[in-house]
Design an enzyme around this catalytic site. Structure first.
Site, PDB file in Angstrom:
ATOM      1  CG  HIS A  24      -0.258   0.365   2.496  1.00 44.87           C
ATOM      2  ND1 HIS A  24      -0.172   1.598   3.053  1.00 44.87           N
ATOM      3  CD2 HIS A  24       0.434  -0.526   3.538  1.00 44.87           C
ATOM      4  CE1 HIS A  24       0.406   1.586   4.127  1.00 44.87           C
ATOM      5  NE2 HIS A  24       0.767   0.415   4.562  1.00 44.87           N
ATOM      6  CB  CYS A  25       1.099   4.121  -1.823  1.00 46.30           C
ATOM      7  SG  CYS A  25      -0.087   4.620  -2.779  1.00 46.30           S
ATOM      8  CB  THR A  26      -0.303   8.323   0.893  1.00 51.30           C
ATOM      9  OG1 THR A  26       1.240   8.433   0.916  1.00 51.30           O
ATOM     10  CG2 THR A  26      -0.818   9.290   1.545  1.00 51.30           C
ATOM     11  CB  THR A  27      -4.392   7.428  -1.362  1.00 49.63           C
ATOM     12  OG1 THR A  27      -3.772   7.250  -2.710  1.00 49.63           O
ATOM     13  CG2 THR A  27      -4.014   8.820  -0.925  1.00 49.63           C
ATOM     14  NE  ARG A  28      -2.022   4.365  -6.075  1.00 47.53           N
ATOM     15  CZ  ARG A  28      -1.112   5.274  -6.225  1.00 47.53           C
ATOM     16  NH1 ARG A  28      -1.393   6.680  -5.775  1.00 47.53           N
ATOM     17  NH2 ARG A  28       0.135   5.194  -6.256  1.00 47.53           N
TER      18      ARG A  28
END
Length: 456
Positions: A24-28
């Protein structure tokens, strides 16, 4: 709540047996799957918490938004590991060299973003306190805030060293040690170059300046890359019974020597070239460059490689001759324009699902997080994305022409005011004018271009 979302999501993604790897990243949330046809995309997009989906680099990515994605990730991981002994394998999709390089930089910087954002906001708070004289400039509280705000940038090589070592497949704590070597108190802070001259060591016939690399990026990236190669070579040569003692000892000693004698000076030279070229373009073609970069920045966001730009922004801030970030205001205009286009979609569409997503996603873009509005709304409809590019180009041209700058990086949209205002009221006024130009022109362009309605 998050566990319920994970339980609902996992079967729609084809079940845990279909999942190879999850990140995952900041939003996804990012899924690498064995069979893409088993993913029920329509059902996932109809989930109340989902703001959009898309494929990139062979990964199925689901937008949940900041603050929630990491919690859902933990629940999904826990469900996947239940009754499962086989660990997910890493993704190894083929990319060209440039894309792989930029993605590596992006993956290194994404975990560091919260620390940079916090420090940037603190710097902005200090600046506003001084501008509006909220408290005495000699206040102990202000001194303490100054310590808080500058710490992340002082130890930035340590943070990058840790993250880069993980990315390069070596010991992250040894990577942090290399960052500590480059920021040792015995080395002169580069910000002091105007008033002090670094001492010099005479070692093996070489003249080694005791120059520090606080706040820099390139020296630690090159040093940790070399460190990872040394560590992997030693693991092949040193018996397992001695690796705990011998490998870190040799790695730190050899890498530290190379870092201070070769990589540091070479990286400083490279950094000066980069900042000189950027400053040259900005000074002599600023408006045109702002128009071009403001219009194209969102396309770079689509690839996820925009985080690699932190290298250039950090180089600008670390250069004593420049000391400001003139790239970030341009990126901010592109982000704000996506929000403006999203608002146009809200007012024009009759699709209830689009209306539900577009308002919070647009507000998120104004706060600097654009993935929800880009992937959840504008890119799907195509023409709003084009409208946003027009707004970003116009706003970028204006802030470049007015020489709007910031004193940090990592913040765009409304939060960026905190790192704009400390550099002067005029700087702030022109930023807000650019903000308005980007948002309003993107809004109008999207209404004029129109878009094809999605079916319910």
């Amino acid at each position: 709540m998050h566990k319920d979302i994970a339980k609902e999501l996992l079967p729609l993604a084809g079940g845990k047996e279909n999942i190879i790897n999850i990140t995952h990243c900041t939003t996804r949330l990012r899924f690498e799957v064995r069979d893409e046809t088993k993913i029920d995309i329509a059902a996932i997009e109809n989930m109340q918490s989902v703001q959009g989906t898309f494929f990139r680099y062979g990964l199925f990515q689901i937008i949940f938004g900041a603050g929630i994605v990491n919690k859902i990730y933990k629940e999904v991981i826990q469900l996947c590991q239940e009754d499962q002994t086989e660990q997910p394998i890493a993704s190894n999709h083929e990319m060209n060299v440039i894309t792989r390089f930029a993605k590596t930089l992006s993956d290194i910087f994404v975990p560091i973003i919260p620390a940079i954002v916090a420090s940037g906001l603190l710097m902005g708070l200090i600046g506003m306190i001084k501008v509006f004289n909220w408290i005495s400039p000699h206040s102990p509280f202000l001194n303490m805030l100054d310590i808080f705000s500058s710490s992340a940038f002082i130890i930035l090589p340590i943070l990058v060293g840790f993250s880069a070592a993980k990315q390069f497949g070596s010991n992250p704590f040894v990577g942090a040690v290399i960052g500590g070597i480059l920021t040792h108190p015995d080395l002169l802070d580069p910000s002091m170059l105007g008033s002090q001259t670094p001492e010099t060591l005479h070692l093996f016939g070489m003249h080694v300046p005791l120059m520090g690399y606080q706040g820099t990026i390139i020296p630690i990236l090159l040093s940790v890359y070399i460190m990872s190669k040394i560590e992997k070579l030693l693991k092949k040569l040193i018996p397992d019974s001695l690796d705990l003692v011998i490998i870190p000892f040799i790695t730190v000693m050899v890498t530290g020597f190379i870092a201070l004698t070769v990589m540091g000076p070479a990286a400083t030279f490279i950094g000066h070239i980069i900042t000189f070229l950027l400053d040259f373009v900005y000074q002599y073609a600023g408006t045109a460059a702002g128009f071009l970069f403001g219009g194209l920045y969102s396309l770079i966001v689509l690839s996820g490689l925009h985080h690699s730009f932190y290298v250039f922004e950090a180089s600008l801030l670390a250069d004593p001759k420049i000391g400001v970030n003139f790239l970030l205001p341009i990126w901010s205009m592109a982000n704000v324009a996506q929000g403006g286009a999203g608002l146009a979609v809200f007012f024009k569409t009759k699709n209830a699902n689009l209306k539900r997503i577009s308002i919070p996603a647009s507000l998120s873009a104004f706060l600097g997080i654009i993935e929800p509005i880009v992937f959840g709304v504008n890119l799907k409809l195509v023409r709003p994305f084009i409208g946003a590019s027009i707004g970003g180009a116009l706003g970028g041209a204006y802030v470049a022409a007015m020489h709007v700058v910031s004193n940090s990086y990592g913040l765009t949209g409304i939060p960026m005011i905190s790192i704009i205002l400390p550099l002067g009221v005029t700087n702030f006024v022109h930023y807000m004018i650019g903000f308005s130009i980007a948002a309003v022109s993107a809004f109008i362009a999207t209404l004029i271009l129109g878009f094809k309605e999605e079916k319910e």
